[in-house]
Design a protein around this motif. Structure first.
Motif, PDB file in Angstrom:
ATOM      1  N   GLU A   1       0.847  -1.192   0.000  1.00 43.86           N
ATOM      2  CA  GLU A   1       0.000   0.000   0.000  1.00 43.86           C
ATOM      3  C   GLU A   1       0.885   1.244   0.000  1.00 43.86           C
ATOM      4  N   THR A   2       0.714   2.106  -1.020  1.00 49.20           N
ATOM      5  CA  THR A   2       1.575   3.264  -1.187  1.00 49.20           C
ATOM      6  C   THR A   2       1.155   4.377  -0.254  1.00 49.20           C
ATOM      7  N   ALA A   3       2.121   4.958   0.404  1.00 44.91           N
ATOM      8  CA  ALA A   3       1.845   6.100   1.263  1.00 44.91           C
ATOM      9  C   ALA A   3       2.787   7.248   0.955  1.00 44.91           C
ATOM     10  N   VAL A   4       3.727   7.016   0.040  1.00 39.86           N
ATOM     11  CA  VAL A   4       4.626   8.053  -0.447  1.00 39.86           C
ATOM     12  C   VAL A   4       4.386   8.148  -1.950  1.00 39.86           C
ATOM     13  N   PHE A   5       3.889   9.300  -2.362  1.00 35.99           N
ATOM     14  CA  PHE A   5       3.429   9.461  -3.735  1.00 35.99           C
ATOM     15  C   PHE A   5       4.378  10.373  -4.508  1.00 35.99           C
ATOM     16  N   GLN A   6       4.815   9.891  -5.651  1.00 34.59           N
ATOM     17  CA  GLN A   6       5.711  10.680  -6.489  1.00 34.59           C
ATOM     18  C   GLN A   6       5.072  10.920  -7.856  1.00 34.59           C
ATOM     19  N   THR A   7       5.296  12.114  -8.374  1.00 35.94           N
ATOM     20  CA  THR A   7       4.908  12.414  -9.745  1.00 35.94           C
ATOM     21  C   THR A   7       5.994  13.249 -10.392  1.00 35.94           C
ATOM     22  N   PRO A   8       6.224  13.054 -11.694  1.00 34.83           N
ATOM     23  CA  PRO A   8       5.640  12.014 -12.556  1.00 34.83           C
ATOM     24  C   PRO A   8       6.347  10.670 -12.379  1.00 34.83           C
ATOM     25  N   ASN A   9       5.862   9.650 -13.048  1.00 37.41           N
ATOM     26  CA  ASN A   9       6.553   8.361 -13.031  1.00 37.41           C
ATOM     27  C   ASN A   9       7.773   8.390 -13.952  1.00 37.41           C
ATOM     28  N   TYR A  10       7.618   9.046 -15.066  1.00 39.24           N
ATOM     29  CA  TYR A  10       8.690   9.149 -16.055  1.00 39.24           C
ATOM     30  C   TYR A  10       8.763  10.584 -16.558  1.00 39.24           C
ATOM     31  N   HIS A  11       9.966  10.958 -16.952  1.00 35.83           N
ATOM     32  CA  HIS A  11      10.116  12.278 -17.565  1.00 35.83           C
ATOM     33  C   HIS A  11      11.292  12.235 -18.522  1.00 35.83           C
ATOM     34  N   VAL A  12      11.032  12.657 -19.754  1.00 39.07           N
ATOM     35  CA  VAL A  12      12.079  12.740 -20.762  1.00 39.07           C
ATOM     36  C   VAL A  12      12.252  14.202 -21.123  1.00 39.07           C
ATOM     37  N   THR A  13      13.499  14.649 -21.117  1.00 39.08           N
ATOM     38  CA  THR A  13      13.746  16.056 -21.394  1.00 39.08           C
ATOM     39  C   THR A  13      15.093  16.213 -22.077  1.00 39.08           C
ATOM     40  N   GLN A  14      15.383  17.424 -22.442  1.00 39.98           N
ATOM     41  CA  GLN A  14      16.651  17.691 -23.125  1.00 39.98           C
ATOM     42  C   GLN A  14      17.606  18.442 -22.205  1.00 39.98           C
ATOM     43  N   VAL A  15      18.869  18.346 -22.514  1.00 41.35           N
ATOM     44  CA  VAL A  15      19.895  19.026 -21.738  1.00 41.35           C
ATOM     45  C   VAL A  15      19.590  20.520 -21.641  1.00 41.35           C
ATOM     46  N   GLY A  16      19.722  21.033 -20.424  1.00 43.24           N
ATOM     47  CA  GLY A  16      19.521  22.451 -20.203  1.00 43.24           C
ATOM     48  C   GLY A  16      18.142  22.826 -19.728  1.00 43.24           C
ATOM     49  N   ASN A  17      17.182  21.914 -19.844  1.00 45.21           N
ATOM     50  CA  ASN A  17      15.818  22.212 -19.387  1.00 45.21           C
ATOM     51  C   ASN A  17      15.716  22.139 -17.865  1.00 45.21           C
ATOM     52  N   GLU A  18      14.648  22.737 -17.362  1.00 45.86           N
ATOM     53  CA  GLU A  18      14.355  22.663 -15.932  1.00 45.86           C
ATOM     54  C   GLU A  18      13.248  21.641 -15.699  1.00 45.86           C
ATOM     55  N   VAL A  19      13.418  20.829 -14.655  1.00 42.51           N
ATOM     56  CA  VAL A  19      12.402  19.839 -14.324  1.00 42.51           C
ATOM     57  C   VAL A  19      12.097  19.901 -12.826  1.00 42.51           C
ATOM     58  N   SER A  20      10.889  19.492 -12.476  1.00 43.35           N
ATOM     59  CA  SER A  20      10.498  19.421 -11.071  1.00 43.35           C
ATOM     60  C   SER A  20       9.789  18.107 -10.807  1.00 43.35           C
ATOM     61  N   PHE A  21      10.149  17.490  -9.703  1.00 41.81           N
ATOM     62  CA  PHE A  21       9.505  16.250  -9.285  1.00 41.81           C
ATOM     63  C   PHE A  21       8.816  16.501  -7.949  1.00 41.81           C
ATOM     64  N   ASN A  22       7.611  15.956  -7.835  1.00 43.51           N
ATOM     65  CA  ASN A  22       6.845  16.153  -6.616  1.00 43.51           C
ATOM     66  C   ASN A  22       6.821  14.901  -5.751  1.00 43.51           C
ATOM     67  N   GLY A 105       8.726   6.001  -2.221  1.00 42.38           N
ATOM     68  CA  GLY A 105       7.782   6.148  -3.320  1.00 42.38           C
ATOM     69  C   GLY A 105       8.185   5.234  -4.464  1.00 42.38           C
ATOM     70  N   HIS A 106       7.401   5.278  -5.539  1.00 34.60           N
ATOM     71  CA  HIS A 106       7.661   4.411  -6.678  1.00 34.60           C
ATOM     72  C   HIS A 106       8.863   4.868  -7.501  1.00 34.60           C
ATOM     73  N   GLY A 107       9.238   6.102  -7.336  1.00 35.13           N
ATOM     74  CA  GLY A 107      10.369   6.612  -8.096  1.00 35.13           C
ATOM     75  C   GLY A 107       9.946   7.388  -9.336  1.00 35.13           C
ATOM     76  N   THR A 108      10.802   8.281  -9.747  1.00 35.84           N
ATOM     77  CA  THR A 108      10.634   9.039 -10.997  1.00 35.84           C
ATOM     78  C   THR A 108      11.848   8.785 -11.857  1.00 35.84           C
ATOM     79  N   LYS A 109      11.611   8.223 -13.032  1.00 38.73           N
ATOM     80  CA  LYS A 109      12.720   7.926 -13.922  1.00 38.73           C
ATOM     81  C   LYS A 109      12.932   9.089 -14.863  1.00 38.73           C
TER      82      LYS A 109
END
Lengths: 113, 110
Positions: A1-22, A105-109
């Motif tokens: 049973e999950t009690a630590v929630f992460q989003t997104p599950n996956y994220h693909v981006t290019q060099v130099g971009n900004e990303v945020s994981f929750n 959590g499940h992790g963000t790749k």
């Protein structure tokens, strides 16, 4: 049973971009963590927060920064991603900073092209 | 590098008891032995931990050798839900960097 929630599950981006994981935990824990898991399965601690206070900050690049609005939330921002940032990012929590048991959590790749 | 050694894979049948070994010959006095398990696309799940004495909880029994150089995780009445990669890790003084290694991939046959 999950009690630590992460989003997104996956994220693909290019060099130099900004990303945020929750990350949100519903366990009422006082401490939250961010780990980076590389291809060799090494879990390297990046940050830990205890009641919104940064208590551990390993030698991570400055482009990484934790963001927390309350003790149930700990987000991770990467200002300008690099290819070596490709990994699985795991959020975890524990009842107290010295508590032995971590809940993950499940992790963000992240894939950086 | 990992300070623990585990077999790459093991197999069991539903309802049986399985013994997962872990060797940690260079363990230091302050290091705790932790077991986590992980299935694909999910984060690690805590199983149990111990320092010197055998421990038991609802998930498993942990048998620690008297010299602490090895330990065995014992799962009784295994089910399909127990199929996972089991990691034996050593942790001292809180969660810092730790190496999961390859672990033991447990297959449970119906």
């Amino acid at each position: 049973e999950t009690a630590v929630f992460q989003t997104p599950n996956y994220h693909v981006t290019q060099v130099g971009n900004e990303v945020s994981f929750n990350c949100k935990q519903t366990l009422g824990h006082d401490t939250m963590y961010w780990y980076k898991q590389d291809s060799k399965k090494l879990l390297k601690i990046m940050f830990s927060y205890n009641n919104k206070q940064l208590i551990v900050n390993e030698t991570v690049p400055r482009r990484f920064s934790p963001q927390s609005s309350d003790k149930a939330h700990l987000n991770l921002r990467i200002k300008s991603v690099e290819p070596e940032d490709s990994a699985v990012y795991l959020c975890a929590s524990s009842l107290q900073v010295s508590n032995e048991r971590l809940f993950f959590g499940h992790g963000t790749k992240l894939s950086v092209l | 590098d990992a300070k623990t050694t585990q077999p790459d894979s093991m197999e069991s049948t539903e309802g049986e008891t399985v013994h997962l070994p872990c060797s940690h010959a260079t363990i230091s006095g302050n290091e705790y032995i932790y077991w986590y398990r992980q299935v694909p696309l999910q984060g690690p799940e805590y199983v149990t931990h111990g320092l010197q004495q055998n421990t038991t909880n609802s998930m498993a029994f942990l048998a620690i050798a008297s010299d602490r150089k090895s330990s065995t995780l014992i799962l009784t009445h295994v089910s399909l839900r127990d199929a996972a990669v089991y990691h034996c890790i050593l942790i001292e003084g809180g969660y810092q960097n730790f190496y999961f290694g390859k672990g033991t991939s447990l297959t449970v046959i119906p």
